[in-house]
Design a protein around this motif. Structure first.
Motif, short mmCIF file in Angstrom:
data_model
loop_
_atom_site.label_atom_id
_atom_site.label_comp_id
_atom_site.label_asym_id
_atom_site.label_seq_id
_atom_site.Cartn_x
_atom_site.Cartn_y
_atom_site.Cartn_z
N GLY A 1 0.63 -1.21 -0.05
CA GLY A 1 -0.09 0.01 0.01
C GLY A 1 0.96 1.14 -0.04
N LEU A 2 1.94 1.23 0.49
CA LEU A 2 2.97 2.51 0.47
C LEU A 2 3.37 3.01 -0.95
CD1 LEU A 2 5.03 1.58 3.74
CD2 LEU A 2 3.12 3.15 3.34
N ILE A 3 3.29 2.21 -1.87
CA ILE A 3 3.90 2.41 -3.07
C ILE A 3 3.04 3.56 -3.73
CG2 ILE A 3 3.93 1.63 -5.68
CD1 ILE A 3 4.46 -1.08 -4.58
N GLU A 4 1.91 3.49 -3.58
CA GLU A 4 0.80 4.66 -3.89
C GLU A 4 1.29 6.04 -3.31
OE1 GLU A 4 -0.41 4.66 -6.97
OE2 GLU A 4 0.11 2.58 -7.07
N ASP A 5 1.73 5.76 -2.11
CA ASP A 5 2.00 6.96 -1.17
C ASP A 5 3.39 7.56 -1.57
OD1 ASP A 5 -0.18 6.46 0.34
OD2 ASP A 5 0.73 5.41 1.63
N PHE A 6 4.40 6.76 -2.03
CA PHE A 6 5.58 7.35 -2.48
C PHE A 6 5.53 7.95 -3.87
CE2 PHE A 6 7.65 4.16 0.61
CZ PHE A 6 8.38 5.13 1.27
N ALA B 1 8.65 5.54 -6.80
CA ALA B 1 7.71 6.00 -7.78
C ALA B 1 7.79 5.15 -9.05
CB ALA B 1 7.81 7.60 -8.26
N ARG B 2 8.70 4.62 -9.70
CA ARG B 2 8.93 3.94 -10.92
C ARG B 2 8.44 2.48 -10.44
NH1 ARG B 2 14.53 4.50 -11.91
NH2 ARG B 2 14.72 5.87 -10.47
N ILE B 3 8.09 2.03 -9.44
CA ILE B 3 7.53 0.56 -9.22
C ILE B 3 6.15 0.53 -10.13
CG2 ILE B 3 6.65 -0.98 -7.64
CD1 ILE B 3 9.08 0.12 -5.68
N ASP B 4 6.06 -0.73 -10.71
CA ASP B 4 4.95 -0.93 -11.61
C ASP B 4 4.01 -2.19 -11.07
OD1 ASP B 4 2.74 -1.25 -13.13
OD2 ASP B 4 4.08 -1.84 -14.94
N LYS B 5 3.20 -1.86 -10.05
CA LYS B 5 2.44 -3.05 -9.29
C LYS B 5 1.74 -3.76 -10.32
CE LYS B 5 -0.02 -0.68 -6.24
NZ LYS B 5 -0.83 -0.18 -5.19
N SER B 6 1.19 -3.47 -11.56
CA SER B 6 0.62 -4.15 -12.38
C SER B 6 1.33 -5.63 -13.02
CB SER B 6 0.16 -3.00 -13.60
OG SER B 6 1.20 -3.04 -14.44
N ILE B 7 2.76 -5.31 -12.59
CA ILE B 7 3.39 -6.76 -12.80
C ILE B 7 3.72 -7.47 -11.97
CG2 ILE B 7 4.23 -5.85 -15.26
CD1 ILE B 7 6.85 -5.20 -13.76
N MET B 8 3.34 -7.11 -10.76
CA MET B 8 3.51 -7.75 -9.51
C MET B 8 2.31 -8.65 -9.06
SD MET B 8 5.82 -5.10 -7.50
CE MET B 8 7.45 -4.52 -8.14
N ILE C 1 0.27 -9.42 -5.77
CA ILE C 1 0.42 -8.95 -4.16
C ILE C 1 0.56 -10.00 -3.08
CG2 ILE C 1 -2.41 -9.30 -4.34
CD1 ILE C 1 -2.56 -6.46 -2.61
N GLU C 2 0.06 -11.18 -3.69
CA GLU C 2 0.27 -12.34 -2.74
C GLU C 2 1.52 -12.88 -2.55
OE1 GLU C 2 -2.39 -13.11 -0.84
OE2 GLU C 2 -3.74 -11.84 -1.80
N ILE D 1 8.84 -5.87 -1.72
CA ILE D 1 7.47 -5.29 -1.46
C ILE D 1 6.43 -6.67 -1.22
CG2 ILE D 1 5.38 -4.11 -2.58
CD1 ILE D 1 8.41 -3.62 -4.62
N GLN D 2 5.80 -6.36 -0.24
CA GLN D 2 4.95 -7.64 0.43
C GLN D 2 3.52 -6.94 0.75
OE1 GLN D 2 7.57 -7.05 2.34
NE2 GLN D 2 6.54 -6.15 3.95
N LYS D 3 2.65 -7.76 0.53
CA LYS D 3 1.15 -7.30 0.82
C LYS D 3 0.98 -6.59 2.08
CE LYS D 3 -3.44 -9.25 1.17
NZ LYS D 3 -4.16 -10.56 1.02
N HIS D 4 1.69 -6.85 3.25
CA HIS D 4 1.53 -6.19 4.42
C HIS D 4 2.51 -6.70 5.54
CE1 HIS D 4 -0.51 -9.77 5.56
NE2 HIS D 4 -1.23 -9.70 4.60
N PHE D 5 2.52 -6.03 6.70
CA PHE D 5 3.38 -6.43 7.81
C PHE D 5 2.78 -7.08 8.96
CE2 PHE D 5 6.55 -3.88 5.72
CZ PHE D 5 7.58 -4.42 5.32
N SER D 6 1.39 -7.41 8.71
CA SER D 6 0.46 -7.67 10.01
C SER D 6 1.17 -9.20 10.41
CB SER D 6 -0.75 -7.74 9.65
OG SER D 6 -1.24 -8.82 8.71
N ASP D 7 0.40 -9.79 11.50
CA ASP D 7 0.63 -11.09 12.02
C ASP D 7 0.21 -12.21 11.23
OD1 ASP D 7 -2.08 -10.72 12.65
OD2 ASP D 7 -1.82 -11.28 14.84
#
Length: 81
Positions: A20-25, A39-46, A48-49, A59-65
């Motif tokens: 989620g931080l990619i869009e913030d950056f 800012a150059r990271i393209d999430k469309s080729i990644m 999320i899982e 880049i990973q989905k989240h840092f939760s438990d």
């Protein structure tokens, strides 16, 4: 933010960020010109899982438990190399 940008620019470091931080950056890059690499990271080729890599940035989905053991193992391998 300038200091954080310097840290993130250092390709000798292994950097982990949440998906989620990619869009913030990207937003910060448009507004203040920092975080250009992120800012150059393209999430469309990644996937999320999965743990994704862009140069030395992971880049990973989240840092939760609820992060999977598989992702933790991949993160561990990234740190070891």
């Amino acid at each position: 933010m300038i200091e954080l940008d310097k840290i993130l620019l250092d390709k000798n470091k292994v950097v982990f960020i949440a998906w989620g931080l990619i869009e913030d950056f990207k937003y910060l890059n448009r507004k203040i010109g920092l975080f250009d690499r992120l800012a150059r990271i393209d999430k469309s080729i990644m996937n999320i899982e999965d743990l994704n890599q862009y140069e030395n940035i992971y880049i990973q989905k989240h840092f939760s438990d609820s992060i999977s053991n598989n992702t933790i193992e991949k993160m561990s391998k990234a740190i070891q190399y």
